[in-house]
Design a protein around this motif. Structure first.
Motif, PDB file in Angstrom:
ATOM      1  N   HIS A   1      27.727  13.171  36.642  1.00 36.07           N
ATOM      2  CA  HIS A   1      27.681  14.564  37.104  1.00 36.07           C
ATOM      3  C   HIS A   1      27.858  15.514  35.923  1.00 36.07           C
ATOM      4  O   HIS A   1      28.016  15.068  34.771  1.00 36.07           O
ATOM      5  CB  HIS A   1      28.744  14.790  38.176  1.00 36.07           C
TER       6      HIS A   1
ATOM      7  N   GLY B   1      36.772  13.894  28.170  1.00 37.71           N
ATOM      8  CA  GLY B   1      37.139  15.170  28.786  1.00 37.71           C
ATOM      9  C   GLY B   1      38.648  15.319  28.867  1.00 37.71           C
ATOM     10  O   GLY B   1      39.409  14.374  28.637  1.00 37.71           O
TER      11      GLY B   1
ATOM     12  N   ASP C   1      40.592  15.491  31.285  1.00 34.50           N
ATOM     13  CA  ASP C   1      41.295  14.651  32.258  1.00 34.50           C
ATOM     14  C   ASP C   1      41.782  13.337  31.654  1.00 34.50           C
ATOM     15  O   ASP C   1      42.641  12.677  32.218  1.00 34.50           O
ATOM     16  CB  ASP C   1      40.390  14.353  33.470  1.00 34.50           C
TER      17      ASP C   1
ATOM     18  N   ILE D   1      35.406  20.396  33.543  1.00 30.39           N
ATOM     19  CA  ILE D   1      34.436  21.047  34.428  1.00 30.39           C
ATOM     20  C   ILE D   1      34.993  20.981  35.847  1.00 30.39           C
ATOM     21  O   ILE D   1      35.338  19.904  36.340  1.00 30.39           O
ATOM     22  CB  ILE D   1      33.064  20.323  34.371  1.00 30.39           C
TER      23      ILE D   1
ATOM     24  N   LYS E   1      39.197  19.063  39.229  1.00 29.11           N
ATOM     25  CA  LYS E   1      38.057  18.734  38.372  1.00 29.11           C
ATOM     26  C   LYS E   1      36.905  18.151  39.183  1.00 29.11           C
ATOM     27  O   LYS E   1      37.108  17.579  40.242  1.00 29.11           O
ATOM     28  CB  LYS E   1      38.489  17.750  37.291  1.00 29.11           C
TER      29      LYS E   1
ATOM     30  N   LYS F   1      33.419  11.864  40.148  1.00 33.34           N
ATOM     31  CA  LYS F   1      32.532  11.011  40.928  1.00 33.34           C
ATOM     32  C   LYS F   1      33.169  10.667  42.268  1.00 33.34           C
ATOM     33  O   LYS F   1      32.491  10.571  43.272  1.00 33.34           O
ATOM     34  CB  LYS F   1      32.242   9.708  40.172  1.00 33.34           C
ATOM     35  N   SER F   2      34.483  10.433  42.228  1.00 30.87           N
ATOM     36  CA  SER F   2      35.143   9.992  43.455  1.00 30.87           C
ATOM     37  C   SER F   2      35.729  11.152  44.267  1.00 30.87           C
ATOM     38  O   SER F   2      36.453  10.914  45.220  1.00 30.87           O
ATOM     39  CB  SER F   2      36.263   9.002  43.128  1.00 30.87           C
TER      40      SER F   2
END
Ligand code: ATP
Ligand code: MG
Length: 333
Positions: A17, A147, A149, A189, A197, A200-201
């Motif tokens: 993403h 990133g 995170d 992002i 944030k 994906k999950s």
């Protein structure tokens, strides 16, 4: 002089993403000429969420195609699938002996996942930072482009590398550092759901592989508020998030235009969202087309994976031999 070594990976837990792209992959691409790069698909890490064999396989293939479509070049970088380089799990086992329950339990990503999936708080989740440390230091990496995170997990990787060196009075491992270009801050992002944030999950992502219709739909549904009532007021998080996305895909003029409208209270979020959706589509469409092409070419994908695994293992075996020696695994035969 040897180029500095770089390692980074992405879990094959879904389509890549915008967060993965701007937080990680875009930097991977820019680093390929000046660094010795290792980019992998973290399929072992994805087992913490128990994918079916079919999901695991299609997820790995998808991320590999997406890496290539984004511009990671197998002629320049080593691209491999984590489970094709079993040395990493051996190093993980050794590192686990010097990783402590207290520090692992305190990790934010562990606490988050334990909250999100209370029915599946497995040991792999707990020791995720240990496997991540092994991923990085097995190639003696100097830099890790990730990133925001992943900041804390990377800090733990540094800690485990230092601890190993100290424990065995060795300097086997360089201490890896986070990497951004020109010392910029690590990026986060946001998702379209107003907070947190993009992930994906998390079910809040816009994928690179997303078709235009779906991008428009998702952006138009993004959370906002009733609009500013006083000039120059501070933007609430959900609105700030839309501006963050606008800043990464739109021109500075577009951002300035909507900023001004926000500040004089004339903004219509519908207009902002329409513009944002179109700019995201412009950005992602060429990548989406390339992903489609590459996905059709199983032979090419297999070749990239095979050659990548060979190169990756060469580097991993070397490190692992040094590690075993300093630990004291001196074979009797
Ligand atoms: P999952 O939800 O399965 O954990 P994810 O979307 O968080 O998936 P990861 O595979 O965990 O993706 O992370 C891959 C890379 O993408 C990491 O370098 C991570 O820092 C980066 N990344 C993920 N989400 C974002 C985000 N929202 N902003 C910036 N970087 C991100
Ligand atoms: Mg993640």
């Amino acid at each position: 002089m040897d180029k500095p070594i770089v390692v980074s990976g992405i879990r094959p837990t879904g389509y890549l993403h915008l967060g993965n792209y701007f937080g990680a992959v875009r930097n991977f691409i820019r680093m390929q000429d000046d660094f010795t790069c290792n980019f992998f698909i973290a399929d072992i890490h994805s087992l913490t969420t128990h994918p079916t064999p079919e999901n695991l396989q299609s997820g790995v293939k998808q991320v590999l195609a997406e890496y290539l479509a984004c511009g990671i070049d197998p002629e320049k970088s080593t691209i491999y699938i984590q489970s094709d380089m079993p040395e990493v799990t051996e190093l993980y086992t050794f590192l686990n002996m010097n990783a402590y329950l207290g520090e692992l339990e305190r990790t934010t990503s562990f606490k988050d996942k334990a909250r999100q999936q209370p029915e599946n708080v497995n040991a792999g989740l707990l020791t995720y930072p240990v496997l991540m440390a092994a991923d990085i230091i097995i190639h003696k990496a100097n830099f890790v482009p990730v990133g925001k995170d992943q900041e804390q997990n990377l800090e733990m990787a540094r800690k485990f590398a230092k601890r190993f060196n100290r424990m065995y009075k060795s300097d086997v491992f360089p201490i890896p550092r986070p990497f951004t270009f020109d010392g910029a801050d690590m990026i986060k992002i946001p998702g379209l759901d107003g907070s947190g944030k993009m992930g994906k999950s998390e079910g809040n992502a816009i994928n690179l592989y997303e078709d235009p219709k779906s991008i428009r739909k998702k952006v138009m549904r993004a959370v906002t508020d009733a609009g500013p009532t006083e000039p120059n007021s501070q933007k609430p998080e959900a609105v700030e998030n839309l501006f963050t996305l606008l800043k990464i895909v739109s021109t500075p003029d577009t951002v300035a235009h909507f900023d001004e409208q926000y500040n004089n209270c004339s903004i219509r979020y519908g207009d902002l969202k329409k513009q944002l959706a179109e700019d995201i589509i412009n950005y992602t469409e060429p990548i989406r087309v390339r992903i489609d092409d590459i996905l059709k070419d199983d032979k090419y994908l297999a070749k990239v994976a095979r050659e990548g695994a060979e190169k990756a293992r060469e580097s991993a075996v070397k490190t692992l031999n040094e590690v075993k020696k300093v630990i004291g695994f001196n074979s009797l035969f």
